[in-house]
Design an enzyme around this catalytic site. Structure first.
Site, PDB file in Angstrom:
ATOM      1  N   ASP A  21       0.819  -1.212   0.000  1.00 39.16           N
ATOM      2  CA  ASP A  21       0.000   0.000   0.000  1.00 39.16           C
ATOM      3  C   ASP A  21       0.853   1.262   0.000  1.00 39.16           C
ATOM      4  OD1 ASP A  21       0.856  -0.878   2.571  1.00 39.16           O
ATOM      5  OD2 ASP A  21      -0.393   0.684   3.455  1.00 39.16           O
ATOM      6  N   GLU A  22       0.240   2.320  -0.451  1.00 37.86           N
ATOM      7  CA  GLU A  22       0.758   3.675  -0.284  1.00 37.86           C
ATOM      8  C   GLU A  22       2.227   3.828  -0.654  1.00 37.86           C
ATOM      9  OE1 GLU A  22      -2.171   5.308   3.250  1.00 37.86           O
ATOM     10  OE2 GLU A  22      -0.297   4.366   3.863  1.00 37.86           O
TER      11      GLU A  22
END
Lengths: 681, 681
Positions: A322-323
């Site tokens: 993620d991210e």
């Protein structure tokens, strides 16, 4: 000198807490306090008496894991009832409690483990049957929850239960990267998970703010990236074994290629820039990431995953994903050259390439992959599982494409939503567009406890009891949506978890209040705090930009999300409004409560004079007394006295003003007060 | 809608708790809350402000142990004040907090370790000087205790302190044999010990009921004698290191030749009878013991002590020696033959022979011996230390004979005496018959926490805060005997220990009450429990013959010894009686308190209806309301209204009746009520 007790007026300082305590005195289904509710339950006549003469027979399969689970259950029952437990377990079917298990279940508990059981209680005995030891554990948990006080003793009401979970993946994620959590915190949370039949502990072990598990081949991971706060391999194995004994799988997460700042401190060569790097103290998304263009990165990950595979036996491994903003990659000449050479149009495609490489490595070590929404790219192999922090929609997209998924978005505990909100969110909502075949791809969900705004003292109070409500969502049938009954049972389960797992979700508030006030005399302060709750992660982050090294010692850190006062106040006002002039019990209770706020305010004010940390919450104190006066006035006007012109309008406006959080604190009783004031003519 | 807060009437549900909370707002010596009180302290003018800009310089000697101690202190201060701590420690003397240490002290902290320090605080800075790192730790603890709220911030009042302990041996013994205590329980108690400058952790590791430390050469010691509840060698080393980091020596105790049933389960050959043996569940003195006539016994002990010496570096080793009745020896032909052959007149002489043999073995492994009174026999070498469970007299006998001694008899926490009683007992009483030279043989004392009637949940509440009062007795000068001031400071220290060491001595009661009541609404129950305390070990043992496997889950297990209500009620009544008609503050507070008992009784009664375990305490509930009525009546009659004939006599008789314990519970407020009633004309 000894007056009749019944003649004496009863008072309660925090009556909201008491309103829906279980009476547990009858064997009707509505008085049961099972959580999660079983798939099928019918009540019978009579009850089984729990006495020292209860004998236990394990009539078929038996192993150490089963024996230990039985002894743990018996020990908890002994403590709850004071009835000495039977320590000898025989194999005789003539026992009063017969446990009949077909076999051990999977050698390593799998996603397909059979957790079903049947439990039948009659006046003459108890029979538990399960196909596996894990199934038997689930049944034992239900058995424990059935035990009720009756007269001077304890009984189990007659029931017939056939139970099986709705979802196979029922998890709790704990972020130990941003704030480290000691081994005993993890263990007591595993005990609490088992109490409500959760079966996956997702262990977030690395973050920009800390690398938390010992690697012997890469010792600088914790040596330079953990501040000395990490789990040794031995401790991790101990936790895995502890979880397995309770029928809980452990999925470790090593988030990559982003959220890896702590790796880079000791091993800057994993990145595209030479460093040096230091542990990130701020939260949020970092620019730096692993370099997906270097073969040495994969060599490192390969060896690391091989080492971790010796600690974590579960076939699933969470690799985050993620991210990763790609900021560092875009700035780096050799990365952009690589992207051009490989025809990657953007950094997302570069990350996809990274994910696929890592997936191959995981496969080499016998592991399937779990990752956050971002890993769902066109070429992702279909044995990967998508964990959705984005929501049901994202999960549906995955399912229609043939990917298994688990839902987390509605179960972020740091959103500080109510147990009700968490409970009603369904991994497969009633309005789902998925076909029944597609629905099978939704494996379940995970409650997520992110670690920015908590520490080892407050974490339990953020997880429990709300996670128990979600555990029911994951286990019980979709039509279990009675919020009032959920809260009735949750109030009991919350106490059971405290007593059995020794979580600190109920003790923390008092300890924190004593520390803030500098005295044991916190009754008034507790009256204040009982109708306050922390704002959401986002609201707090906006107001107070905490970092990893911020001391978390304010009133917001003491109070609980969704304390009993919120739902109970709504019920109590509704009860009163059924006959505004007549219901003297509800009226008396509300009057005492409102008056207790008014009375507590000056005491708390004096304590604030002595405590600069407590004093930061002073803006809420004025409103506190004011809410009490609004409540008392409303009761007066509901009782026949006419409200002055403009009163109602002003009171409603004042309530709306008080609804806005101040000093990161939100009142829990605004809705109830609004209903009360709104009923004034 | 926003009334003046000052105009609102203040109430407090448990006003006793609040009475003597420290105000901590001035820098006069009387407002300081140091515990133990330093040897020499003078206050100055002004104060030092504790702000984020405080810099720290270690100007001379520095090592990891010192750095860690400094960081721990700074972390605690950060939490208490919210003021971000300085993480960088320099070597510059221009720092606002200068820590000047001469050297490391002993490589292994010895009985002669120099623990003295000087601490000087002025408006411009803080200087701490100590000869050793341990001395610096003691000074840092004092520094932490000096920090006070002032306005919106925190200060340290100007002081000059020269401090050194009165006694060198200031211990806490924890019996982990009868009930096992997990590692975290030990660790948090070590933190609490360090907070009040205790310096010896006496670890009672073996008992008839359990052998608690792993031996690799004799694995059946724990394999068959511990129920699986023991410390691994790694855990023991971890605890020794944890203690050493806090300036605490660890003295392990392997009680022998009696109290050894758990050894015999795996190694029956240590005894004179062939066995088989099983773990003893009952408490009290067992007949069986090691066989002192067999050479194999000494061979076993030799190897065992050699192994333990690798774990416990302290030159002292405790070998118990208490309560060996010799019953088994007398019954055994080869033992009696041996006694005859060696001319031992009785089993005491046989035990003396055993002690001397073991002492030689200990010496071989570099250890001196500590033992209970019983080891003091004619030929005992003078390097042995006598720990007295019999009393000061026994210690004096030892001293006159040239033996060093430590006092424990008055500090048995399971006697459930008040902190006052514990505090006033002095290892060298004012009326001592010892010469100054003989007095030097009294090394100090040890608080003893025997494990029969507690478990890991209740243990902290039995130790703290009372052990802190005794810690002052051991450290501070003999003339510190102001009980009121001790309680004033103890109430603050109790909170500090909870906040800093995370002991559960204050949270346990609430958790146990919730479990008993089955609801979060325990305000009324807490009002009841706040004026109850457990009876002594002996009284409980007489009433309820608990064994190791008894569940300890009654109200007696929830309530605290010597809760604040006892001393505070006496003070409050004394305050009122200064002007029985005039003191409206004390009168109002007492009236509210007595009324709160009357009000709470029916609520608790209803909870007892639902809880068989809680209901066992019902006999105390009737008296509870009755005490409230006696109090209210007395207030009325003190205020001018004439008491009916016979009222006083009857009230006093009722009080005396209520003074007798029932259901193992004793009221804490009888003395105060007696004083009140007795003042009625």
């Amino acid at each position: 000198m000894k007056p009749s007790l019944a003649a004496v007026l009863a008072v309660a300082t925090v009556p909201f807490a008491a309103l829906h305590a279980a009476t547990a005195q009858t064997s009707s289904a509505s008085a049961l306090t099972l959580m999660p509710v079983p798939a099928h339950l019918t009540t019978g006549a009579g009850a089984f008496s729990w006495t020292p003469s209860v004998t236990i027979g394990v009539t078929h399969f038996r192993n150490q894991r089963l024996d230990d689970a039985i002894q743990r259950s018996l020990l908890r029952l002994e403590r709850a009832t004071g009835v000495p437990r039977q320590r000898t377990v025989t194999t005789t079917a003539a026992s009063s409690l017969v446990i009949d298990v077909d076999g051990p279940g999977d050698a390593i508990q799998s996603i397909d483990e059979d957790e079903s059981y049947t439990l039948s209680v009659s006046a003459s005995g108890i029979k538990l049957h399960a196909a596996t030891v894990v199934g038997a554990m689930r049944g034992l948990t239900t058995l424990e929850q059935l035990v009720q006080a009756s007269g001077n003793g304890f009984i189990l009401p007659a029931v017939d239960i056939q139970d099986t979970p709705r979802f196979r993946w029922r998890g709790l994620m704990i972020d130990t990267g941003r704030h480290f959590e000691p081994v005993e915190v993890i263990k007591r949370n595993l005990d609490a998970m088992a109490a409500v039949k959760l079966n996956v502990f997702h262990w977030h072990l690395s973050e920009d703010q800390g690398f938390r598990i010992e690697s012997k081949i890469y010792p600088k991971l914790t040596g330079m990236g953990s501040d000395g706060l990490f789990y040794t391999q031995e401790q991790a194995k101990e936790i895995v074994a502890y979880a397995a004994e309770r029928g809980i799988r452990v999925i470790p997460e090593f988030d990559m290629p982003g959220h890896t700042k702590a790796w880079l401190v000791g091993y800057p060569e994993l990145s595209s820039d030479p460093g040096p790097y230091s542990i990130r103290r701020e939260f949020g998304v970092d620019d730096d990431a692993m370099d997906p263009t270097k073969e040495s990165t994969y060599k490192f990950i390969d060896a690391f995953l091989g080492e971790m595979a010796t600690i974590f036996p579960d076939p699933y491994l969470h690799l985050g994903g993620d991210e990763t903003p790609g900021t560092q990659w875009k700035k780096n000449a050799h990365v952009t050259a690589y992207m051009k050479a490989h025809n990657f149009k953007n950094t997302e495609e570069l990350q996809t390439y990274f994910s696929q490489r890592v997936l191959e490595l995981a496969k080499k070590h016998g592991k399937h992959l779990v990752g956050w929404d971002e890993i769902l790219t066109p070429n992702l192999p279909t044995d990967a599982i998508i964990q959705s922090w984005r929501g049901v929609k994202s999960l549906s997209v995955a399912a229609t494409r043939g990917y298994q998924g688990i839902l987390s978005a509605p179960y972020y505990l740091d959103g500080m939503k109510s147990a009700e909100d968490n409970y009603l969110a369904d991994p497969i909502p009633a309005d789902t567009t998925l076909t029944p075949a597609q629905q099978k791809f939704v494996l379940g969900g995970e409650v997520c406890m992110w670690g920015e705004q908590l520490n080892e003292l407050s974490i339990d109070s953020r997880i429990w009891p709300r996670a128990a409500a979600v555990a029911e969502r994951f286990w019980s049938s979709a039509d279990q949506r009675n919020v009032d009954d959920m809260y009735r049972r949750l109030s009991v389960e919350s106490l059971r978890i405290e007593a059995d797992a020794h979580t600190t979700h109920l003790t923390h508030e008092g300890a924190a209040l004593r520390e803030l006030a500098g005295t044991e005399d916190i009754d008034a302060l507790r009256t204040f705090s009982s109708i306050l709750q922390p704002v959401s992660f986002g609201e707090r982050y906006h107001f107070q930009h905490t970092s990893q090294i911020t001391s978390l010692d304010l009133l917001v850190d003491a109070v609980r999300p969704d304390p009993p006062s919120r739902h109970n106040s709504i019920l109590l006002v509704a009860d009163l409004l059924k006959s505004p002039k007549g219901n003297s019990a509800a009226r008396a209770q509300l009057t005492r409560t409102f008056q207790s706020w008014i009375d507590a305010a000056p005491i708390v004010s004096a304590q604030m004079d002595q405590s600069p940390l407590l004093a930061q919450a002073r803006p809420r104190l004025t409103a506190f007394a004011s809410l009490g006066h609004i409540g008392l006035d409303a009761l007066t006007y509901l009782n026949g006295k006419k409200a002055p012109a403009g009163w109602k309008q002003k009171a409603l406006a004042d309530l709306e003003a008080a609804r806005k959080p101040e000093m990161m604190l939100r009142f829990t009783v605004i809705d109830a007060l609004h209903n009360l004031v709104d009923a004034v003519q």
